[in-house]
Design a protein around this motif. Structure first.
Motif: not given
Length: 523
Positions: A185-206
């Motif tokens: 869970e901790d590892s996934i939380r960290k990855n999720t936070r990282l992904i969210k940070e990236v999505k703040k800058r890039s909101n592409t999904k395709y």
């Protein structure tokens, strides 16, 4: 008698998985044998009570109490002797194993990147350690339903975490007494936070993997898009509504060096003219009544370093076109009401379903802006011109809808696919995706897409095409019977095969329904 009892001790010890003790009527021990059949000579001539007391060490008692272990001591007299059996070796082994696991919990939690825990036979958390090696007191005493199931089944359970989406939890029973479990869970939380940070800058999904099709026009478009992803040149995408222009735009951005930068998409036709400039260029504080304190940034500033996708560029006002041209030429933007400029590094991807050259001829689009935007152009074909891709697209959408709806649709019948292949698809790929979504809303638990599940307008179009064909002419009565049959089948499926409910659904009597089913050969 004595020899017979001594010979029986190894068998009794093995059955009880503990010690078998033979003592006389005064409680003096004659022999003690463990589960391996080895005699423990140190216990000879000791009092039976003293041995049993020695076996119940404090830490063992604590372990028994913690994990609800119920040791047994069974004594039965035989003539002048007494045989006593217990399961002390089971408890000793479980205790040693639990202690060993407890010692390495911090290392396991750190390696896995989550919590590592020990639960009792009822699934209650006894001890839990997080990925930092710290005791997680909040979880102690909590009941894990999955852990309880694993103990009941006496089988490891590997599944989804109940608390963190995307995390995995493992529960492993250690005999009947306790369970060892861990998650990431901790590892996934960290990855999720990282992904969210990236999505703040890039909101592409395709990405390019989301572009489905092997037809020559699609492969050619993907090839040009792949080339565009390796450059910073502006791109102009042509295609009818629903052909996937934004999918291509996002795929180019995702595969480019700007992938971790913002992707800002805006529909030029949807912006009110009065707000267009402030949305595109931003404004300074105090520029107009109601202006935000400190001003506001426009889409070009938001996308600085990344990509701006201008959909329906042909709808942009001429005045705004001239200002966009200046931004492209000077590579800087000035907020409304401000005197300072902001340097820009933005890539423009535009899209249109109109003929821009025709708009230029009618003085509705600037020719100089056209040349700035059209460095690389991509032509997306209408679905009616690439019908060989329809089976691939249908299977792609079925796979996606299975995930979204939690269903298990396996395939589409050939007859249903033929109907889809015959349809003209004025809404292109978007309409096809919408069609499959409609089917998933009515298919119930069926695992096969049948003609009856197709939207009425598509079936109607197919029937009209058959009616107009001279070699497949059908009478009006035949067509009406076919439609009536499809309606009844769909209604039966909708009502789980219940004739009473279907008759009520169709506003006819049950007798009429039975008669029609027999006449139309509906089983």
């Amino acid at each position: 008698m004595l020899n017979a009892l001594l010979n029986a001790l190894p068998c009794l010890a093995r059955i009880s998985n503990g010690y078998a003790i033979l003592s006389d009527k005064k409680g003096i021990v004659i022999s003690v044998v463990d589960s391996r059949g080895v005699e423990l000579e140190q216990y000879r001539q000791m009092k039976l009570d003293a041995i049993l007391k020695a076996l119940n060490k404090k830490q063992i008692n604590d372990f028994k109490s913690k994990f609800n272990i119920h040791p047994f001591i069974l004594s039965f007299p035989i003539d002048a002797y007494t045989i006593t059996c217990n399961n002390i070796e089971t408890i000793n082994f479980a205790y040693s194993l639990e202690q060993s696991i407890e010692e390495i919990l911090p290392q396991i939690a750190s390696i896995i990147g989550g919590d590592a825990a020990i639960c009792d036979s009822d699934g209650n958390v006894i001890i839990s350690v997080n990925s930092k090696g710290e005791l997680n007191d909040k979880l102690i005493g909590k009941v894990s339903a999955s852990s309880k199931s694993a103990m009941l089944l006496q089988k490891p359970i590997i599944g989804k975490s109940n608390r963190v989406l995307g995390a995995t939890a493992v529960r492993i029973p250690i005999g009947k007494y306790f369970l060892f479990g861990f998650n990431n869970e901790d590892s996934i939380r960290k990855n999720t936070r990282l992904i969210k940070e990236v999505k703040k800058r890039s909101n592409t999904k395709y990405t390019f993997q989301d572009i489905v099709g092997n037809s020559e026009p699609i492969m050619q478009a993907k090839n040009i898009a792949s080339i565009a992803a390796k450059t910073d040149s502006n791109v102009l995408i042509y295609g009818e509504s629903g052909t996937g222009k934004e999918v291509f735009a996002q795929s180019i951005h995702s595969a480019s060096s700007r992938a971790n930068k913002p992707f800002i998409a805006i529909n030029c036709a949807a912006i009110p003219q009065s707000l267009a400039e402030s949305i595109f260029f931003g404004y300074a504080e105090g520029t107009f009544t109601g202006a935000k304190k400190g001003g506001d940034i426009g889409i070009f500033e938001q996308a600085n370093g990344g990509t701006v996708f201008l959909d329906e560029i042909g709808e942009m006002d001429l005045n705004l076109q001239s200002k966009l041209l200046r931004i492209l030429q000077e590579k800087e933007v000035m907020r409304i009401g401000s005197k300072s400029t902001i340097k820009l590094n933005v890539r423009i991807i535009s899209a249109t379903n109109k003929d821009l050259l025709e708009l230029i001829a009618g003085s509705k689009f600037r020719q100089d802006l056209y040349y700035r935007l059209n460095i690389l152009d991509i032509q997306l074909p209408a679905l009616r011109f690439i019908k060989e891709d329809i089976p691939l697209l249908v299977n792609h959408f079925i796979a996606n809808m299975n995930k979204d709806f939690g269903k298990f649709v396996e395939y589409i019948e050939d007859e249903a696919l033929s109907i889809l292949m015959d349809y003209s698809w004025p809404g292109n790929v978007r309409e096809l995706a919408n069609c499959i979504e409609k089917i998933f809303n009515v298919i119930g638990n069926d695992r096969v897409i049948k003609p009856a599940y197709l939207p009425a307008n598509i079936k109607k179009s197919y029937s009209k095409a058959k009616l107009s064909s001279s070699d497949s002419y059908m009478s009006l009565n035949t067509l009406l019977a076919e439609y009536e049959r499809e309606i009844i089948i769909t209604a039966l499926q909708h009502n789980d095969g219940s004739k009473v409910k279907t008759a009520d659904y169709l506003k006819i009597s049950t007798t009429s329904l039975w008669r029609k089913m027999k006449m139309l050969n509906i089983e």
